[in-house]
Enzyme design. Structure first.
Site, PDB file in Angstrom:
ATOM      1  N   ARG A 127      20.927 131.314  99.728  1.00  0.00           N
ATOM      2  CA  ARG A 127      21.047 132.180  98.269  1.00  0.00           C
ATOM      3  C   ARG A 127      19.954 131.233  97.078  1.00  0.00           C
ATOM      4  O   ARG A 127      19.814 131.656  96.234  1.00  0.00           O
ATOM      5  CB  ARG A 127      21.804 133.132  97.592  1.00  0.00           C
ATOM      6  CG  ARG A 127      22.861 132.940  98.449  1.00  0.00           C
ATOM      7  CD  ARG A 127      22.750 135.061  98.592  1.00  0.00           C
ATOM      8  NE  ARG A 127      23.422 135.267 100.068  1.00  0.00           N
ATOM      9  CZ  ARG A 127      24.588 136.135  99.171  1.00  0.00           C
ATOM     10  NH1 ARG A 127      25.037 136.793  97.792  1.00  0.00           N
ATOM     11  NH2 ARG A 127      24.828 137.030 100.024  1.00  0.00           N
ATOM     12  N   ARG A 184      20.306 136.459  91.788  1.00  0.00           N
ATOM     13  CA  ARG A 184      20.498 136.881  90.759  1.00  0.00           C
ATOM     14  C   ARG A 184      20.573 135.860  89.880  1.00  0.00           C
ATOM     15  O   ARG A 184      20.207 136.518  88.365  1.00  0.00           O
ATOM     16  CB  ARG A 184      22.292 138.091  90.716  1.00  0.00           C
ATOM     17  CG  ARG A 184      21.782 139.011  91.264  1.00  0.00           C
ATOM     18  CD  ARG A 184      23.105 139.985  91.466  1.00  0.00           C
ATOM     19  NE  ARG A 184      23.694 139.123  93.075  1.00  0.00           N
ATOM     20  CZ  ARG A 184      24.889 138.906  92.987  1.00  0.00           C
ATOM     21  NH1 ARG A 184      25.655 140.157  92.840  1.00  0.00           N
ATOM     22  NH2 ARG A 184      25.461 137.830  94.547  1.00  0.00           N
ATOM     23  N   ARG A 204      14.671 143.705  90.161  1.00  0.00           N
ATOM     24  CA  ARG A 204      15.763 144.435  90.723  1.00  0.00           C
ATOM     25  C   ARG A 204      16.317 145.886  89.687  1.00  0.00           C
ATOM     26  O   ARG A 204      16.737 146.640  89.921  1.00  0.00           O
ATOM     27  CB  ARG A 204      17.605 143.664  91.738  1.00  0.00           C
ATOM     28  CG  ARG A 204      17.397 142.988  92.072  1.00  0.00           C
ATOM     29  CD  ARG A 204      17.660 144.206  92.976  1.00  0.00           C
ATOM     30  NE  ARG A 204      19.394 144.231  93.162  1.00  0.00           N
ATOM     31  CZ  ARG A 204      20.127 145.056  92.988  1.00  0.00           C
ATOM     32  NH1 ARG A 204      19.261 146.555  92.867  1.00  0.00           N
ATOM     33  NH2 ARG A 204      21.234 145.095  93.049  1.00  0.00           N
ATOM     34  N   ASP A 246      18.995 140.393 104.529  1.00  0.00           N
ATOM     35  CA  ASP A 246      20.822 140.645 104.216  1.00  0.00           C
ATOM     36  C   ASP A 246      20.834 140.294 105.730  1.00  0.00           C
ATOM     37  O   ASP A 246      20.044 140.219 106.438  1.00  0.00           O
ATOM     38  CB  ASP A 246      20.831 141.844 103.648  1.00  0.00           C
ATOM     39  CG  ASP A 246      22.620 140.778 103.260  1.00  0.00           C
ATOM     40  OD1 ASP A 246      22.588 140.111 102.280  1.00  0.00           O
ATOM     41  OD2 ASP A 246      23.316 141.514 103.515  1.00  0.00           O
ATOM     42  N   TYR A 271      31.778 143.224 108.947  1.00  0.00           N
ATOM     43  CA  TYR A 271      31.544 144.560 108.230  1.00  0.00           C
ATOM     44  C   TYR A 271      30.813 145.614 108.622  1.00  0.00           C
ATOM     45  O   TYR A 271      32.405 146.582 108.253  1.00  0.00           O
ATOM     46  CB  TYR A 271      30.206 143.955 108.080  1.00  0.00           C
ATOM     47  CG  TYR A 271      30.148 143.165 106.135  1.00  0.00           C
ATOM     48  CD1 TYR A 271      30.245 143.270 104.858  1.00  0.00           C
ATOM     49  CD2 TYR A 271      30.054 141.580 107.059  1.00  0.00           C
ATOM     50  CE1 TYR A 271      30.607 142.543 104.338  1.00  0.00           C
ATOM     51  CE2 TYR A 271      29.974 140.624 106.430  1.00  0.00           C
ATOM     52  CZ  TYR A 271      29.710 140.766 104.728  1.00  0.00           C
ATOM     53  OH  TYR A 271      30.038 140.446 103.917  1.00  0.00           O
TER      54      TYR A 271
END
Ligand code: CP3
Length: 355
Positions: A35, A39, A48, A84, A162
């Site tokens: 990552r 963010r 974003r 992702d 998921y």
């Protein structure tokens, strides 16, 4: 243009990351971070504001721009294409969205054997064209700097969890209930996921990826060893076997598998990605020092004051002991609260300590 598949296999690479992936000596320990784009970076947060996560992922120029942000800012030794693990599920028929703050969601989760049979297995060129194009753009940009680009995909259990839970789960009880109640449908589901992911990983190499990482984030959290061996390992083995001749090193990153690390590593992959739960030297000894490893700083270390962070970086490097085949990384993704300055100092420190 990018090199054809398999071209890297015959000549010795010069990039420290690719050398370490093959256990070759390096003039400094390569470092990249899970990552590394995200963010914690103001530039990412600004993008974003204007675009959704899926928009960024599907627009090659935006995905390439985000991929390059941390590489340009900190001089990391590898780029990982910005995407992702869940977008490939969209092409299979699942309605994936990323709601703000809630993590990923799937509006039509799998709840029956019929749902499994309805899932498609479309080729990656049709469904993941944006990511494949982003890889080509990043490769073109980084080739002259000798910084390799990493492609990636999720492992079948993590994706199935998921698809069945409809999002992130605390206990994976629906997934385990399905697995225990419908073992044949479970095998068909994981078989379809292996087909889609193997094709996607091979397509990423064709597009220019010089290494691959497979993320199995949740099997180790959800399952004991016997269930792992029965319900997960055969499918992971199949996935690693199908990409073994893609001509690039493959990193097997299975989170939370300390209780059965050797079994998870035996599924395949050239390099073993380690989470932070075992000291690096202990994990490496268990795997054998001839198997390259990646890891394994606790990502929360980057929230500590510099003295503590430096101590923890040094601890990982000391445990690696300068042996060939170590790639410095965090043991799981950087969190959004990570101070940018700590990422910069970490990369500089690893470089200074190991050159
Ligand atoms: O720089 C990089 O590492 C590449 C980018 C990357 C993302 N996701 C971007 C992302 C990678 C490699 C992933 C993999 C991924 N995604 C995994 C496997 C690794 C792991 O962390 O265990 C998993 C389980 C996911 C699923 C996922 N995606 C979750 C649980 C979340 C929400 C949690 C969170 O951190 O927000 C996402 C969203 C996501 N994927 C973000 C990013 C940067 C945050 C999205 C945003 O901008 O709002």
């Amino acid at each position: 243009m990018t090199a054809p598949v398999g071209a890297q296999a015959d000549t010795e690479p010069t990039a420290p990351f690719l050398r370490a992936c093959r256990g070759l000596p390096v003039d400094r320990t390569p470092v990249w971070l899970l990552r590394q784009a995200g963010r914690y970076q103001p530039e990412y947060r600004a993008l974003r504001e204007k675009h959704s996560l899926l928009e960024i992922i599907r627009t090659p120029e935006l995905a390439a721009e985000v991929t390059l942000l941390p590489v340009d800012a900190f001089g990391l030794d590898a780029a990982i294409v910005f995407s992702d693990i869940l977008p490939p599920l969209v092409g299979m028929g699942l309605d994936v969205s990323f709601a703000k703050g809630d993590g990923p969601q799937i509006a039509n989760p799998i709840s029956s054997t019929r749902d499994v049979d309805l899932l498609g297995v479309p080729p990656a060129e049709e469904t993941m064209a944006g990511t494949l194009a982003a890889i080509a753009l990043v490769r073109d940009e980084l080739e002259s700097r000798d910084v390799p680009v990493i492609g990636f995909a999720g492992a079948p259990f993590t994706l199935a969890s998921y698809a069945i839970e409809g999002g992130t789960s605390k206990d994976f009880s629906r997934t385990r209930a399905f697995m225990f109640s419908e073992p044949a449908a479970w095998r068909r589901l994981l078989g379809k996921l292996v087909t889609v992911q193997a094709d996607y990983l091979a397509a990423q190499v064709q597009a220019g990826a010089q290494a691959l990482q497979v993320f199995d984030s949740w099997a180790g959290r959800a399952l004991g060893r016997e269930d792992y061996l029965r319900y997960v390992a055969p499918h992971n083995q199949e996935l690693f076997a199908r990409i073994a001749d893609a001509g690039v090193p493959v990193i097997n990153f299975s989170l939370g598998v300390s209780a059965y690390l050797a079994d998870a590593a035996a599924c395949g992959g050239d390099v073993v990605g380690l989470d932070w739960t075992l000291p690096l030297d202990e994990a490496w000894e268990l795997l054998g020092f001839d198997r390259p490893v990646q890891g394994n700083l606790d990502p929360a270390s980057l929230l500590a004051p510099w003295r503590e962070l430096a101590f923890r970086i040094d601890d990982v490097l000391d445990r690696a002991g300068g042996r060939p085949g170590h790639i410095f990384n965090v043991g799981h993704g950087l969190v959004p609260q990570t101070p940018v300055e700590n990422v910069r100092r970490l990369v500089e420190h690893v470089r200074e300590r190991t050159s």
